[in-house]
Enzyme design. Structure first.
Site, PDB file in Angstrom:
ATOM      1  N   TYR A   1      -5.430  -3.613   1.688  1.00  0.00           N
ATOM      2  CA  TYR A   1      -5.304  -2.319   2.370  1.00  0.00           C
ATOM      3  C   TYR A   1      -5.849  -2.316   3.796  1.00  0.00           C
ATOM      4  CZ  TYR A   1      -3.265  -0.086  -1.655  1.00  0.00           C
ATOM      5  OH  TYR A   1      -2.397   0.250  -2.665  1.00  0.00           O
TER       6      TYR A   1
ATOM      7  N   GLU B   1      -5.025   2.383  -8.580  1.00  0.00           N
ATOM      8  CA  GLU B   1      -4.651   1.036  -9.003  1.00  0.00           C
ATOM      9  C   GLU B   1      -5.785   0.345  -9.770  1.00  0.00           C
ATOM     10  OE1 GLU B   1      -3.286  -0.660  -5.323  1.00  0.00           O
ATOM     11  OE2 GLU B   1      -1.689   0.841  -5.198  1.00  0.00           O
TER      12      GLU B   1
END
Length: 396
Positions: free
Chosen positions: A95, A137
């Site tokens: 990310y 997630e």
């Protein structure tokens, strides 16, 4: 939490993102892959080449800007995309890489219009959105690993059987190479298959619907072979031509949100086009074996009889059910396509409908289901390709 000033800045950029979003995401992917080519082992090269991934990401960023005051509005999209990410093996450390290159791309494409204030606001917003994805997630990875016979990322499977279902669709029966069983999955879910194709620099990952009801010891996927000149076809052609019984494939655990509500006994319709029949087989077999008394309709459209998979299987299930019907249409023949008249004849608008197939097919089916009086909450659908804004099909 984002400050009121940050949210105001983000909202003010929404029109710019609507106009320039694809240019930004195109530049973003180009930059990111230049510096991190290892990520090409995760991303779908065909979707990149066709601009589909760039468009999907641009729509996601735009949706975030529009809903920045209430990010709960985009949580259905976050959850759907998170399922894809988990099936691909996306990790928290990816990310910051994405965020850094996305902000640089914004600055490069928008130039002086992307002031330091705007870039900082988007940096703050990206941090919040990334944290949401990472949190969702993490929970999914934990649940997947802790379930019976579960695992994270990829695991070796053996092709136990390879069965031709039609001229274009072949089924692969997959069993864990370590001799273990497989986790229970919800009808409609998919797995990812990762392959290393001779001559290709990077691994390739594709998602395939599980095409039979949950079994304790195996998965089944049913793969359509794409045309040789279709960039989407490189993996399907490899599977059809090069992968045989006894060969190994790397497989992820089941994921996906397009799933059957098996607790219901009210009327249900399965409406599929082409290879969109694959998740329907898992759902339909589950209904046929678990609630055979449930009023059930199966409507399928294919190009012709030679490309129609699972015809005999569906008929066999229908014959064992108490209140089921099955109709097919072929676009190469006079009966052509599933029409509103067919839906009016076969589908109970008070029940549920599951739709899967090419996007134009789904747009047409969703529109016509609404026209016969079915509420949006009862219309469930899945599409192939990169994740899209969930509202896109609803707005057609």
């Amino acid at each position: 939490m984002l400050s009121p000033e940050t949210r105001m800045i983000i909202k003010s950029t929404a029109p710019v993102l609507e106009d320039h979003g694809v240019a930004i995401t195109t530049r973003f992917y180009s930059r990111m892959f230049e510096e991190h080519p290892e990520l090409l082992n995760i991303f779908n090269h065909a979707n990149q080449a066709q601009g589909r991934q760039q468009t999907a990401l641009a729509k996601t960023v735009y949706a975030a800007a529009v809903h920045i005051d209430n990010l709960e509005e985009i949580m259905p999209a976050v959850i759907q995309i998170a399922h894809k990410h988990v099936s691909l093996g996306v990790k928290p450390e990816h990310y910051p890489i994405v965020g850094a290159h996305l902000l640089i791309a914004m600055k490069e494409v928008l130039g002086d219009a992307a002031t330091d204030e705007i870039i900082q606001a988007w940096s703050d917003a990206y941090g919040v959105i990334a944290d949401a994805f990472i949190s969702v997630e993490k929970s999914m990875y934990q649940t997947t690993a802790e379930q019976e016979n579960g695992w994270n990322y990829f695991k070796d499977f053996v092709v136990a059987r390879k069965v031709k279902e039609s001229d274009v669709i072949t089924s692969f029966y997959l069993k864990p190479a370590d001799g273990s069983n497989v986790p229970t999955y919800i009808p409609g879910q998919y797995i990812s298959v990762r392959v290393s194709i001779p001559g290709e620099k990077y691994t390739m990952i594709r998602q395939y619907s599980l095409s039979q009801a949950s079994k304790p010891d195996e998965f089944r996927i049913s793969v359509k072979r794409e045309a040789d000149n279709d960039p989407n076809g490189i993996v399907s052609i490899y599977l059809h031509k090069q992968v045989n019984e006894g060969d190994r494939l790397e497989v992820s655990a089941p994921a996906g949100v397009f799933v059957l509500d098996a607790s219901k006994t009210t009327p249900v319709a399965f409406i599929s086009g082409g290879v969109g029949i694959t998740p329907m087989m898992s759902m339909f077999e589950t209904v046929a074996t678990s609630t055979p008394e449930r009023p059930t309709v199966f409507l399928h459209g294919a190009r012709n009889r030679s490309q129609h998979a699972f015809d005999e299987d569906i008929k066999s299930f229908v014959n064992r059910m108490e209140n089921a019907s099955y109709s097919t249409v072929y676009s190469d023949e006079e009966n052509g396509f599933i029409t509103r008249a067919m839906l009016e004849e076969h589908v109970d608008p008070a029940g549920d409908a599951y739709v899967c197939g090419p996007v134009p097919f789904m747009v047409s089916m969703i529109r016509e289901l609404r026209n016969i009086g079915m509420d949006d909450s009862r219309i469930h659908y899945e599409f192939f390709g990169p994740a899209m804004d969930l509202e896109e099909l609803k707005s057609q």
